[in-house]
Design a protein around this motif. Structure first.
Motif, PDB file in Angstrom:
ATOM      1  N   LYS A 256     -26.671 -79.312  38.610  1.00 14.87           N
ATOM      2  CA  LYS A 256     -27.471 -79.786  37.474  1.00 14.87           C
ATOM      3  C   LYS A 256     -26.611 -79.989  36.233  1.00 14.87           C
TER       4      LYS A 256
ATOM      5  N   HIS B 208     -23.650 -83.063  37.604  1.00 17.30           N
ATOM      6  CA  HIS B 208     -24.199 -84.265  38.248  1.00 17.30           C
ATOM      7  C   HIS B 208     -23.163 -84.924  39.176  1.00 17.30           C
TER       8      HIS B 208
ATOM      9  N   ASP C 281     -35.842 -81.354  44.743  1.00 15.31           N
ATOM     10  CA  ASP C 281     -35.560 -81.571  43.323  1.00 15.31           C
ATOM     11  C   ASP C 281     -35.256 -83.054  43.102  1.00 15.31           C
TER      12      ASP C 281
END
Length: 121
Positions: free
Chosen positions: A43, A46, A71
């Motif tokens: 997260k 990336h 997700d």
């Protein structure tokens, strides 16, 4: 812009080897050594590709791929799974983001080819 690769692997010598090989190929490399750190690191940086060991402290590779699939921000990130247990490849067949499986020990030329293919390079 360099493509980012996250290596999730608990053996430091393998992280060092893959970092050296992939950096030489022109990729920007990040790594973490536990399953718990993997999702948070994804997260944050990336990555364009995740190289994921199956056996990890915290969460195992299959759990990480499952979480990624649920997700929206991570579900399209391609994954290459690595393991010394060739039988574990079957666990990852249901997950479309898993693009390839590499058994350990690596054949580096094959590994690099799989990375390039997963990244579309």
């Amino acid at each position: 812009m360099k493509k980012r690769i996250l290596i999730v692997e608990d053996e430091a010598s393998i992280v060092d080897l893959l970092t050296l090989i992939l950096a030489r190929e022109g990729y920007e490399i990040y790594s973490c050594q536990t399953g718990r750190d993997a999702i948070a690191t994804m997260k944050k940086v990336h990555p364009h590709l995740v190289i994921l060991d199956v056996m990890l402290p915290g969460l195992d590779g299959a759990s990480i791929v499952k979480i990624m699939g649920e997700d929206e921000a991570l579900s399209s990130t391609p994954v290459i799974v690595t393991s010394a247990l060739v039988e574990s490849e079957k666990m990852f067949l249901p997950y479309p983001q898993v693009k390839s499986f590499c058994s350990k020990p690596f054949v580096l030329t094959e590994f690099i080819a799989k990375v390039k293919q997963a990244l579309g390079d």
